[in-house]
Design a protein around this motif. Structure first.
Motif, short mmCIF file in Angstrom:
data_model
loop_
_atom_site.label_atom_id
_atom_site.label_comp_id
_atom_site.label_asym_id
_atom_site.label_seq_id
_atom_site.Cartn_x
_atom_site.Cartn_y
_atom_site.Cartn_z
N HIS A 183 0.85 -1.19 0.00
CA HIS A 183 0.00 0.00 0.00
C HIS A 183 0.89 1.24 0.00
O HIS A 183 1.96 1.25 0.61
N GLU A 199 -2.16 6.35 -8.92
CA GLU A 199 -2.59 6.85 -7.61
C GLU A 199 -1.48 6.69 -6.57
O GLU A 199 -1.30 7.56 -5.70
N GLN A 200 -0.74 5.60 -6.64
CA GLN A 200 0.36 5.40 -5.70
C GLN A 200 1.41 6.51 -5.82
O GLN A 200 1.90 7.03 -4.81
N VAL A 258 -0.02 9.57 -4.17
CA VAL A 258 -0.08 9.48 -2.70
C VAL A 258 1.31 9.57 -2.09
O VAL A 258 1.54 10.35 -1.14
N ARG A 290 -3.92 2.03 -10.34
CA ARG A 290 -3.40 2.02 -8.98
C ARG A 290 -2.00 2.63 -8.92
O ARG A 290 -1.68 3.37 -7.98
N HIS A 347 -8.93 3.99 -5.83
CA HIS A 347 -8.38 2.81 -5.16
C HIS A 347 -7.78 3.11 -3.79
O HIS A 347 -7.67 2.20 -2.96
N TYR A 348 -7.40 4.36 -3.54
CA TYR A 348 -6.78 4.72 -2.26
C TYR A 348 -7.42 6.00 -1.74
O TYR A 348 -7.62 6.97 -2.50
N GLN A 349 -7.74 5.97 -0.46
CA GLN A 349 -8.29 7.16 0.20
C GLN A 349 -7.51 7.40 1.49
O GLN A 349 -7.37 6.48 2.31
#
Length: 311
Positions: free
Chosen positions: A81, A132-133, A136, A129, A155-157
């Motif tokens: 993650h 988004e990674q 983040v 993903r 996919h990520y919050q």
């Protein structure tokens, strides 16, 4: 031109094996030691004693080396993650005194995921993903101390993250992106990459992809020269043909195939090929993929016979 060692320990290596190579590379004057991020061997090797985790390895090397930079080609986005990964990389950066470089990709090797129970979405979702990674991880690192970071993706919050710890290098360690994707990869590189790496491709493919990255940078208003261009190629170097054949056989390859597709031959041949790469593609950094981690003499040979001719 910077010279780096790139290892594939999933093919069979202990932490101590990697430490010997990293220390040898550091003493020989290489700029960096990199390793892959895989949990399963490839091809007809035993892979014993089994895989080692990339960031645990680099944490150990951070404390047992002093100068050489440390990184991954590439951390698999499917393995971790982004929040905990940002924490781990920042910690290793501090453990090394600010010597970490962060290569990240979307993940591609399906069998290692099924072997160790790791979800493996389809290509589109993996790349979604991955994008988004990157947002983040860099967002967490770039958030000012005392402020919080939130992110709402598909996919990520993340909500009100303290975005700690910060890496030693500010705003963050260099980010490496690579691959030959024609559309989304260059755009992500233009947005996030400090370095763009092409592994195991020919010169013409490299020229085309570097041009795509440059065009994406220009479209974004970024100077394309701000992205370091690099290539990873298998190394197989020796002073005579007999030793070259031995080294090729040790890694299960043929000499002439390596001459075509890698950095293989005499030191003079390798110097000539590196010159071609530099002139045609503009690379300023090369990763020698060293498959035989017992052959420290080859690492030293490249440093003494190749470096002075192209640095």
């Amino acid at each position: 031109m910077d010279f780096r060692i790139f290892t594939e320990p999933q093919q069979g290596a202990t932490y101590d094996d990697l430490l010997r190579v990293a220390r040898c590379a550091e003493d020989a004057g290489y700029d960096a030691f990199f390793r892959s991020d895989h949990y399963l061997k490839m091809g007809g090797v035993t892979g014993l004693p089994g895989p080692t985790d990339a960031w645990i390895t680099l944490a150990g090397l951070a404390r047992e080396t002093s100068r050489i930079r440390l990184g991954t080609l590439m951390t698999a986005g499917t393995f971790r993650h982004p929040g905990p990964l940002a924490i781990a990389v920042a910690q290793v950066d501090h453990m090394s005194g600010g010597r970490v470089e962060f290569g990240i990709g979307s993940g591609w090797f399906a069998e290692e995921h099924t072997a160790y129970g790791i979800p493996f979405p389809g290509v589109r979702e993996r790349f979604d993903r991955y994008a988004e990674q990157l947002a983040v991880i860099t967002g967490l690192w770039q958030t000012s101390e005392g402020e919080t970071f939130s992110y709402q993706g598909e996919h990520y919050q993340l909500t009100d993250s303290p975005a700690l710890p910060k890496p030693a290098q500010r705003p963050h360690p260099p980010v490496l992106i690579g691959g030959v994707g024609a559309k989304r990869t260059p755009k992500l590189a233009a947005r996030y990459a400090d370095e763009f790496n092409l592994p195991f491709v020919d010169i013409d493919t490299a020229v085309t992809q570097f041009e795509r990255v440059a065009a994406a940078c220009a479209e974004k208003g970024r100077d394309p020269r701000s992205v370091v261009r690099s290539a990873a190629l298998v190394g197989c170097v020796a002073k005579d043909e007999a030793r070259l054949a031995e080294r090729a056989a040790a890694i299960g390859r043929e000499v002439e195939e390596l001459r075509r597709n890698g950095l293989a031959g005499s030191p003079a041949e390798v110097v000539d090929k590196l010159g071609q790469w530099k002139d045609k593609t503009g690379i300023t950094r090369v990763y020698f993929q060293m498959m035989d981690l017992t052959d420290l003499d080859q690492i030293e040979l490249i440093a003494t016979e190749v470096f002075p001719q192209v640095s």
